[in-house]
Design a protein around this motif. Structure first.
Motif, mmCIF file in Angstrom:
data_model
loop_
_atom_site.group_PDB
_atom_site.id
_atom_site.type_symbol
_atom_site.label_atom_id
_atom_site.label_comp_id
_atom_site.label_asym_id
_atom_site.label_seq_id
_atom_site.Cartn_x
_atom_site.Cartn_y
_atom_site.Cartn_z
ATOM 1 N N LEU A 11 0.829 -1.211 0.000
ATOM 2 C CA LEU A 11 0.000 0.000 0.000
ATOM 3 C C LEU A 11 0.858 1.255 0.000
ATOM 4 O O LEU A 11 0.542 2.236 -0.688
ATOM 5 C CB LEU A 11 -0.929 -0.011 1.212
ATOM 6 N N ASP A 12 1.937 1.251 0.770
ATOM 7 C CA ASP A 12 2.842 2.406 0.795
ATOM 8 C C ASP A 12 3.468 2.635 -0.582
ATOM 9 O O ASP A 12 3.563 3.780 -1.056
ATOM 10 C CB ASP A 12 3.942 2.194 1.831
ATOM 11 N N ALA A 13 3.905 1.544 -1.217
ATOM 12 C CA ALA A 13 4.507 1.667 -2.542
ATOM 13 C C ALA A 13 3.488 2.168 -3.554
ATOM 14 O O ALA A 13 3.801 2.997 -4.424
ATOM 15 C CB ALA A 13 5.083 0.324 -2.988
ATOM 16 N N LEU A 14 2.246 1.694 -3.431
ATOM 17 C CA LEU A 14 1.195 2.120 -4.351
ATOM 18 C C LEU A 14 0.837 3.586 -4.131
ATOM 19 O O LEU A 14 0.614 4.335 -5.094
ATOM 20 C CB LEU A 14 -0.036 1.235 -4.148
ATOM 21 N N SER A 15 0.802 4.025 -2.882
ATOM 22 C CA SER A 15 0.504 5.433 -2.585
ATOM 23 C C SER A 15 1.603 6.345 -3.125
ATOM 24 O O SER A 15 1.324 7.423 -3.664
ATOM 25 C CB SER A 15 0.350 5.628 -1.076
ATOM 26 N N ALA A 16 2.855 5.912 -2.976
ATOM 27 C CA ALA A 16 3.969 6.703 -3.500
ATOM 28 C C ALA A 16 3.885 6.793 -5.021
ATOM 29 O O ALA A 16 4.110 7.865 -5.615
ATOM 30 C CB ALA A 16 5.302 6.084 -3.085
ATOM 31 N N ASP A 49 -10.058 5.632 -7.154
ATOM 32 C CA ASP A 49 -11.443 5.171 -7.041
ATOM 33 C C ASP A 49 -11.559 3.666 -6.866
ATOM 34 O O ASP A 49 -12.618 3.177 -6.466
ATOM 35 C CB ASP A 49 -12.242 5.586 -8.281
ATOM 36 N N TYR A 50 -10.507 2.929 -7.194
ATOM 37 C CA TYR A 50 -10.628 1.486 -7.074
ATOM 38 C C TYR A 50 -9.471 0.820 -6.328
ATOM 39 O O TYR A 50 -9.649 0.256 -5.245
ATOM 40 C CB TYR A 50 -10.767 0.823 -8.454
ATOM 41 N N LEU A 51 -8.268 0.874 -6.884
ATOM 42 C CA LEU A 51 -7.211 -0.008 -6.389
ATOM 43 C C LEU A 51 -6.810 0.289 -4.945
ATOM 44 O O LEU A 51 -6.741 -0.614 -4.107
ATOM 45 C CB LEU A 51 -5.991 0.090 -7.317
ATOM 46 N N VAL A 52 -6.526 1.559 -4.631
ATOM 47 C CA VAL A 52 -6.101 1.891 -3.269
ATOM 48 C C VAL A 52 -7.212 1.595 -2.254
ATOM 49 O O VAL A 52 -6.968 0.919 -1.248
ATOM 50 C CB VAL A 52 -5.630 3.359 -3.184
ATOM 51 N N PRO A 53 -8.465 2.053 -2.476
ATOM 52 C CA PRO A 53 -9.510 1.707 -1.499
ATOM 53 C C PRO A 53 -9.794 0.208 -1.428
ATOM 54 O O PRO A 53 -10.118 -0.312 -0.358
ATOM 55 C CB PRO A 53 -10.743 2.487 -1.991
ATOM 56 N N ARG A 54 -9.668 -0.505 -2.550
ATOM 57 C CA ARG A 54 -9.926 -1.943 -2.515
ATOM 58 C C ARG A 54 -8.858 -2.673 -1.708
ATOM 59 O O ARG A 54 -9.171 -3.573 -0.911
ATOM 60 C CB ARG A 54 -9.994 -2.491 -3.942
ATOM 61 N N VAL A 530 9.843 0.047 -7.195
ATOM 62 C CA VAL A 530 9.563 -0.292 -5.791
ATOM 63 C C VAL A 530 8.284 -1.109 -5.692
ATOM 64 O O VAL A 530 8.203 -2.099 -4.941
ATOM 65 C CB VAL A 530 9.449 1.004 -4.952
ATOM 66 N N LEU A 531 7.255 -0.708 -6.455
ATOM 67 C CA LEU A 531 5.991 -1.428 -6.413
ATOM 68 C C LEU A 531 6.163 -2.870 -6.899
ATOM 69 O O LEU A 531 5.638 -3.809 -6.284
ATOM 70 C CB LEU A 531 4.947 -0.706 -7.263
ATOM 71 N N LEU A 532 6.875 -3.046 -8.002
ATOM 72 C CA LEU A 532 7.083 -4.394 -8.529
ATOM 73 C C LEU A 532 7.876 -5.254 -7.550
ATOM 74 O O LEU A 532 7.642 -6.461 -7.430
ATOM 75 C CB LEU A 532 7.797 -4.320 -9.882
ATOM 76 N N LYS A 533 8.806 -4.633 -6.862
ATOM 77 C CA LYS A 533 9.569 -5.369 -5.853
ATOM 78 C C LYS A 533 8.643 -5.853 -4.741
ATOM 79 O O LYS A 533 8.755 -6.987 -4.255
ATOM 80 C CB LYS A 533 10.672 -4.482 -5.279
ATOM 81 N N GLU A 534 7.699 -5.002 -4.318
ATOM 82 C CA GLU A 534 6.763 -5.402 -3.279
ATOM 83 C C GLU A 534 5.774 -6.453 -3.770
ATOM 84 O O GLU A 534 5.287 -7.273 -2.987
ATOM 85 C CB GLU A 534 5.992 -4.172 -2.762
ATOM 86 N N ARG A 535 5.473 -6.442 -5.067
ATOM 87 C CA ARG A 535 4.587 -7.470 -5.617
ATOM 88 C C ARG A 535 5.221 -8.835 -5.471
ATOM 89 O O ARG A 535 4.562 -9.850 -5.400
ATOM 90 C CB ARG A 535 4.311 -7.228 -7.102
#
Length: 535
Positions: A11-16, A49-54, A530-535
């Motif tokens: 979530l942190d990586a996605l928010s960034a 509208d979708y990914l972060v709240p989901r 960073v996001l892909l690393k967290e995935r």
């Protein structure tokens, strides 16, 4: 069964990453800029509208957005699934002016707040006839989302009736696209007459690209051609790689006519059963949520580099525009320095005044003519630089940005600014001359204005004004003359630098205001990494 990853690190990586996408700007009118802006806006809508709240609240109800083209019967379909009229269907186009979300009463709290679609003002009217209110305005004209509740909607599922994706109103089209971005399930509705149109197929291909959970509804199909139209539509879906998408057919009925009312429960039973299963079967629900969320996450691997490339193209174009300004002003500044060394200022009226000095011309008059001549030299240099910039920018598509073309008329304003700068130089030169006269130890104190005129002539006249240096030495001594000429020379260079620098900066100011920097490209790629690393 795939499990949705909701770790805080992800979530942190996605928010960034979301913040980096929001910061990206594409103000220069390059060939790919409109696509980049549209992709950026769509991606932001999907994230917000979708990914972060989901990911933050995976237990929230599934949101099925019913979208389609004008007259596809979306509102009638939603009303029929719910079992009562909650959204308006009618003959006037566009009919769905405000989106309507309907959910079970126990799920109301999930949608009354700003968890999803935070840009839409909530309006909740528990019991009313939709025909009475085609438009429910928000505060100050804000866009609204009408939230309805109905016991007939299963808990864990919400239906959202979106505006037409091909609406005559641009705001409706944009809102429809934004609402679809908020969906766990995309319900694409088309008709027997329009199933081959480009608009619905664009959405179908987009859903396939993002691997979103998708279902299609072929609505208003005449009984006589149900089999043939369904077969042809299925063949088109298979050809597009969408053959495994759940597909439902709704026949044309008297209730299908504009504003005719609700369809029989049997007409929408298959679709309703499918939607209820996705919401209430744990395995099906998990599959829907994970597929749509991970499909969107996986799409970032192609979309973020594309945005980064567009940002890099913006910066490269800005650098070309800047280089054209720098080159033009550097060239003209070098020419000004060369002409000063050649004594070009002491020409025309200034030269006539010098030859008449001191018998038929006063020191003040000589200084006035020198100031005018120097101002003219600088004005010509700035004008020539701007003309060179204009010529170079005409070959650059990026220079067509309104912010760069709507600049103030330069000739009058630049003449005023240069005149002020040169007169300021004259005043400071007069102060230098007064300093030298003040420390002069001869019994006869020279006129400071004459000393100013002589040192200005010596600086600006080159070989033509050799006698000016001699006259200056006679009045304040050789050492004083040398000291004054050095100080005056540095002062002149400082003022010339300042004038050319300020005019260059004024020409670049509209471009600088667009804030096209190199950072977005690297930041987008780094955030994706960073996001892909967290995935």
């Amino acid at each position: 069964m795939v499990t949705l990853d909701v770790r805080p690190q992800l979530l942190d990586a996605l928010s960034a990453l979301r913040d980096r996408v929001a910061a990206a700007r594409f103000p220069l009118p390059l060939a790919g800029a409109p696509r980049a802006r549209a992709n950026r806006d769509e991606l932001l809508a999907q994230l917000d509208d979708y990914l972060v709240p989901r990911l933050r609240e995976p237990e929230a109800p599934l949101l099925a957005v019913v979208g389609g083209s004008t007259g596809a019967g979306k509102s009638t379909l939603v009303n029929s699934i719910v079992g009562r009229r909650v959204t308006e269907a009618g003959v006037l186009r566009p009919t769905t002016r405000n989106p309507v979300l309907v959910c079970h009463p126990e799920d109301h709290h999930w949608f009354s707040g700003m968890r999803v679609l935070p840009d839409l003002t909530r309006v909740w009217v528990p019991e009313h006839d939709p025909a009475d209110e085609l438009m429910l305005p928000g505060e100050d004209g804000a866009r609204v989302l009408r939230v309805e509740t109905a016991d007939t909607v299963p808990a864990g599922l919400a239906l959202l009736d979106a505006p037409d994706i091909d609406s005559l109103l641009a705001d409706n089209r944009a809102l429809a696209a934004e609402l679809i971005c908020a969906a766990d399930i995309w319900v694409m509705v088309t008709t027997a007459a329009r199933y081959a149109d480009a608009v619905p197929w664009h959405l179908l291909r987009t859903a396939k690209e993002y691997d979103a959970t998708l279902v299609t509804v072929l609505d208003r199909v005449p009984h006589q051609v149900v089999s043939e139209v369904s077969r042809q539509y299925g063949a088109l879906l298979t050809k597009a790689g969408l053959g495994d998408v759940p597909r439902f057919t709704v026949p044309e009925l008297p209730e299908s006519a504009w504003g005719g009312g609700l369809l029989p429960a049997s007409a929408v039973a298959a679709l309703r059963t499918w939607l209820v299963q996705q919401a209430q079967d744990p395995a099906a629900r998990q599959h829907v949520v994970a597929r749509t969320a991970y499909g969107l996450l996986d799409s970032l691997k192609a979309r973020l580099p594309e945005l980064a490339g567009a940002a890099a193209a913006q910066y490269a174009a800005a650098m070309r525009l800047t280089a054209a300004v720098d080159s033009a002003y550097d060239s003209e500044y070098a020419r000004v320095r060369s002409r000063l060394q050649a004594g070009a200022v002491l020409a025309g009226d200034a030269l006539k005044r010098w030859r008449a000095f001191p018998l038929d011309c006063s020191a003040g008059e000589l200084l006035d003519s020198l100031v005018d001549s120097l101002s003219t030299l600088l004005l010509c240099a700035v004008t020539a630089a701007d003309e060179r910039v204009d010529d170079a920018w005409r070959r650059e598509p990026a220079a067509a940005a309104p912010e760069l073309t709507d600049r103030d008329p330069r000739p009058a304003s630049v003449e005023h600014r240069i005149g002020l700068a040169v007169r300021r130089w004259r005043r400071e030169l007069e102060e230098y001359a007064e300093d030298e006269v003040r420390v002069h130890d001869r019994s006869v104190v020279p006129d400071s204005e004459v000393v100013t005129a002589l040192v200005a002539t010596a600086l600006l006249g080159a070989r033509r004004a050799r006698s000016a240096g001699e006259g200056l030495a006679e009045r304040i001594g050789a050492h004083g003359a040398l000291r004054l000429r050095d100080r005056a020379g540095r002062l002149l260079a400082e003022h010339l630098d300042r004038v050319m620098h300020n005019e260059r900066e004024r020409r670049l100011a509209p471009l600088d205001a667009l804030e096209v920097h190199p950072d977005p490209q690297a930041e987008l790629i780094a955030a994706l990494s960073v996001l892909l690393k967290e995935r």
